[in-house]
Design an enzyme around this catalytic site. Structure first.
Site, PDB file in Angstrom:
ATOM      1  N   ALA A 103      -8.793 -36.596  -6.955  1.00 13.63           N
ATOM      2  CA  ALA A 103      -9.119 -37.333  -5.732  1.00 13.63           C
ATOM      3  C   ALA A 103     -10.521 -37.902  -5.872  1.00 13.63           C
ATOM      4  CB  ALA A 103      -9.059 -36.381  -4.549  1.00 13.63           C
ATOM      5  N   GLY A 146      -6.307 -33.730  -8.261  1.00 17.19           N
ATOM      6  CA  GLY A 146      -5.214 -34.543  -7.707  1.00 17.19           C
ATOM      7  C   GLY A 146      -4.444 -35.293  -8.778  1.00 17.19           C
ATOM      8  N   GLU A 149      -1.960 -32.856  -9.961  1.00 14.75           N
ATOM      9  CA  GLU A 149      -0.998 -32.690  -8.862  1.00 14.75           C
ATOM     10  C   GLU A 149      -0.055 -33.891  -8.785  1.00 14.75           C
ATOM     11  OE1 GLU A 149      -4.209 -32.050  -6.066  1.00 14.75           O
ATOM     12  OE2 GLU A 149      -3.530 -30.005  -5.701  1.00 14.75           O
ATOM     13  N   GLU A 169     -11.004 -28.063  -8.861  1.00 12.76           N
ATOM     14  CA  GLU A 169     -11.529 -28.140  -7.496  1.00 12.76           C
ATOM     15  C   GLU A 169     -12.479 -26.996  -7.166  1.00 12.76           C
ATOM     16  OE1 GLU A 169      -8.353 -28.543  -8.355  1.00 12.76           O
ATOM     17  OE2 GLU A 169      -7.454 -30.225  -7.291  1.00 12.76           O
TER      18      GLU A 169
HETATM   19  C1  LIG Z   1      -6.437 -39.826  -0.926  1.00 11.99           C
HETATM   20  C2  LIG Z   1      -7.338 -38.644  -1.284  1.00 11.99           C
HETATM   21  C3  LIG Z   1      -6.610 -37.327  -1.383  1.00 11.99           C
HETATM   22  C4  LIG Z   1      -7.428 -36.129  -1.757  1.00 11.99           C
HETATM   23  C5  LIG Z   1      -6.586 -35.013  -2.386  1.00 11.99           C
HETATM   24  C6  LIG Z   1      -7.345 -33.771  -2.609  1.00 11.99           C
HETATM   25  C7  LIG Z   1      -6.592 -32.814  -3.424  1.00 11.99           C
HETATM   26  C8  LIG Z   1      -7.136 -32.553  -4.797  1.00 11.99           C
HETATM   27  O1  LIG Z   1      -6.572 -31.315  -5.168  1.00 11.99           O
HETATM   28  C9  LIG Z   1      -8.663 -32.480  -4.828  1.00 11.99           C
HETATM   29  C10 LIG Z   1      -9.281 -33.147  -6.014  1.00 11.99           C
HETATM   30  O2  LIG Z   1      -8.635 -33.779  -6.832  1.00 11.99           O
HETATM   31  S1  LIG Z   1     -10.981 -32.984  -6.174  1.00 11.99           S
HETATM   32  C11 LIG Z   1     -11.361 -33.802  -7.722  1.00 11.99           C
HETATM   33  C12 LIG Z   1     -11.067 -32.959  -8.905  1.00 11.99           C
HETATM   34  N1  LIG Z   1     -11.500 -33.624 -10.151  1.00 11.99           N
HETATM   35  C13 LIG Z   1     -12.675 -33.346 -10.757  1.00 11.99           C
HETATM   36  O3  LIG Z   1     -13.423 -32.510 -10.330  1.00 11.99           O
HETATM   37  C14 LIG Z   1     -12.976 -34.132 -12.030  1.00 11.99           C
HETATM   38  C15 LIG Z   1     -14.253 -34.922 -11.855  1.00 11.99           C
HETATM   39  N2  LIG Z   1     -14.589 -35.676 -13.078  1.00 11.99           N
HETATM   40  C16 LIG Z   1     -15.125 -35.103 -14.162  1.00 11.99           C
HETATM   41  O4  LIG Z   1     -15.313 -33.904 -14.252  1.00 11.99           O
HETATM   42  C17 LIG Z   1     -15.526 -36.009 -15.304  1.00 11.99           C
HETATM   43  O5  LIG Z   1     -15.610 -37.341 -14.822  1.00 11.99           O
HETATM   44  C18 LIG Z   1     -14.551 -35.999 -16.494  1.00 11.99           C
HETATM   45  C19 LIG Z   1     -14.613 -34.631 -17.201  1.00 11.99           C
HETATM   46  C20 LIG Z   1     -13.117 -36.271 -16.066  1.00 11.99           C
HETATM   47  C21 LIG Z   1     -14.942 -37.113 -17.514  1.00 11.99           C
HETATM   48  O6  LIG Z   1     -16.299 -37.023 -17.853  1.00 11.99           O
HETATM   49  P1  LIG Z   1     -17.030 -38.233 -18.615  1.00 11.99           P
HETATM   50  O7  LIG Z   1     -16.179 -38.690 -19.747  1.00 11.99           O
HETATM   51  O8  LIG Z   1     -18.410 -37.772 -18.897  1.00 11.99           O
HETATM   52  O9  LIG Z   1     -17.032 -39.429 -17.557  1.00 11.99           O
HETATM   53  P2  LIG Z   1     -17.977 -39.545 -16.246  1.00 11.99           P
HETATM   54  O10 LIG Z   1     -19.216 -40.265 -16.573  1.00 11.99           O
HETATM   55  O11 LIG Z   1     -18.111 -38.229 -15.564  1.00 11.99           O
HETATM   56  O12 LIG Z   1     -17.026 -40.449 -15.297  1.00 11.99           O
HETATM   57  C22 LIG Z   1     -16.961 -41.862 -15.399  1.00 11.99           C
HETATM   58  C23 LIG Z   1     -17.056 -42.428 -14.002  1.00 11.99           C
HETATM   59  O13 LIG Z   1     -15.926 -41.960 -13.251  1.00 11.99           O
HETATM   60  C24 LIG Z   1     -16.381 -41.329 -12.058  1.00 11.99           C
HETATM   61  N3  LIG Z   1     -15.454 -40.252 -11.688  1.00 11.99           N
HETATM   62  C25 LIG Z   1     -14.825 -39.384 -12.477  1.00 11.99           C
HETATM   63  N4  LIG Z   1     -14.049 -38.558 -11.768  1.00 11.99           N
HETATM   64  C26 LIG Z   1     -14.189 -38.925 -10.476  1.00 11.99           C
HETATM   65  C27 LIG Z   1     -13.644 -38.439  -9.262  1.00 11.99           C
HETATM   66  N5  LIG Z   1     -12.736 -37.430  -9.214  1.00 11.99           N
HETATM   67  N6  LIG Z   1     -14.016 -39.025  -8.119  1.00 11.99           N
HETATM   68  C28 LIG Z   1     -14.883 -40.038  -8.118  1.00 11.99           C
HETATM   69  N7  LIG Z   1     -15.427 -40.555  -9.251  1.00 11.99           N
HETATM   70  C29 LIG Z   1     -15.094 -39.992 -10.423  1.00 11.99           C
HETATM   71  C30 LIG Z   1     -17.759 -40.798 -12.407  1.00 11.99           C
HETATM   72  O14 LIG Z   1     -18.507 -40.533 -11.250  1.00 11.99           O
HETATM   73  C31 LIG Z   1     -18.297 -41.941 -13.250  1.00 11.99           C
HETATM   74  O15 LIG Z   1     -18.693 -42.990 -12.392  1.00 11.99           O
HETATM   75  P3  LIG Z   1     -20.217 -43.595 -12.487  1.00 11.99           P
HETATM   76  O16 LIG Z   1     -20.237 -44.599 -11.379  1.00 11.99           O
HETATM   77  O17 LIG Z   1     -20.283 -44.198 -13.856  1.00 11.99           O
HETATM   78  O18 LIG Z   1     -21.127 -42.427 -12.316  1.00 11.99           O
END
Ligand SMILES: CCCCCCC[C@H](O)CC(=O)SCCNC(=O)CCNC(=O)[C@H](O)C(C)(C)COP(=O)([O-])OP(=O)([O-])OC[C@H]1O[C@@H](n2cnc3c(N)ncnc32)[C@H](O)[C@@H]1OP(=O)([O-])[O-]
Length: 295
Positions: A103, A146, A149, A169
């Protein structure tokens, strides 16, 4: 038990009637192979018979983070393909780096509890699980939170060899909110699901296949082609019976064994009210390929 049997028989009948009511007119998707009127996704029709829809999540700068706009477009595309009688199966994919990184954290960072409740937060996520046609998730790169999921809402997961699945999460101070604690546990069992959800650790494609989360691992560059081939194979069968079969398999996740077996038997019986069941068995006996009409 007689009542349960009646309920199941009437549910199967409803599926058959709903399928018969599907408009036979082609939608905009079946008249052209691509549609580019989207901001966050891409859609096209693939396969030799142009009967496999491919939806590609297309928000590369944010690793396909699932913002509201993306989820709305995805729901709309799924509804449109669901109504399109020329489409037998749907492939859902992302980029080579990310299927979806979860998400959109930045979009929801300021949400409050009352906003989540009153805005029915996550409501648009259910369309994937509600779609009656088979959906194949073709997962390359990250499928996190997400994103994992979303893949699990699909019917079959094919993984590219570099795919990574996880529920991180917990590191954000929250828990999975779109099936991560429920679908994952049913697929991989309590111990592994608990380990993944409580640590946020990712698993790779090979482990996902070993655990039954993914049904096949293929080289990343062949993933989409393999997923389309799978959709085409499913498309050689009666779309109507495929729909009933999908519902029956899904019932295994939603009820007891006895009730599921009863549902399966009644649905099996219901296939005897279709022309395609008659054609399939007649074609076998006559040693010729079946010609299904989805009736
Ligand atoms: C309709 C909504 C519904 C909600 C549903 C909720 C339910 C769900 O269970 C909750 C979630 O999913 S909670 C989420 C659970 N997921 C996580 O916790 C994973 C979070 N992500 C990460 O841990 C890392 O990005 C990776 C390890 C995937 C890649 O690392 P890497 O190779 O060093 O790449 P990087 O440099 O890190 O990323 C590149 C760009 O993408 C951006 N971006 C990435 N993910 C984003 C996100 N979710 N969000 C926003 N942005 C996100 C990042 O900020 C950056 O942008 P910038 O403008 O350039 O700064």
């Amino acid at each position: 038990m007689a009542n349960i049997a009646k309920i199941f028989a009437s549910r199967a009948q409803n599926v058959l009637q709903a399928a018969a009511r599907q408009p036979q007119v082609a939608t905009r998707f079946s008249s052209s192979s691509t549609n580019n009127n989207w901001e966050y996704i891409k859609t096209e029709v693939a396969g030799e018979g142009k009967n496999v829809a491919v939806i590609t999540l297309n928000r590369p700068k944010a690793l396909n983070a699932l913002c509201n706009g993306l989820m709305k477009e995805l729901s709309t595309a799924l509804q449109q393909y669901g109504r399109d009688s020329s489409i037998a199966a749907i492939v859902l994919t992302g980029s080579e780096k990310a299927f979806a990184a979860g998400a959109d954290i930045k979009e929801m960072v300021g949400n409050t509890y009352s906003q989540c409740i009153q805005g029915n937060f996550l409501n648009d996520w259910t369309e994937v699980a509600r779609t009656q046609k088979p959906i194949i998730a073709a997962v390359n790169g990250y499928a996190l939170g997400g994103g994992c999921e979303l893949a699990m809402m699909c019917d079959i997961i094919y993984a590219g060899d570099k795919a990574k699945f996880g529920q991180p999460e917990i590191a954000l101070g929250t828990i999975p909110g779109a099936g991560g604690t429920q679908r994952l546990t049913r697929v991989v069992g309590k111990s592994k699901a608990m380990e993944m959800c409580l640590t946020g650790n990712m698993i790779g494609a090979q482990e996902a296949e070993k655990l039954g989360l993914a049904s096949k691992v293929v080289p990343a560059d062949q993933l989409l082609g393999e997923a389309v081939k799978l959709g085409e194979k499913i498309g050689t069968h009666s779309n109507l019976i495929v729909q009933l079969c999908k519902e029956s398999v899904n019932t295994a996740y939603e009820t007891t064994l006895q009730e599921g077996l009863k549902f399966e038997r009644r649905t099996f019986h219901a296939t005897f009210s279709t022309a395609d069941r008659k054609e399939g068995m007649t074609a076998f006996a006559e040693k010729r390929p079946a010609k299904f009409t989805n009736e």
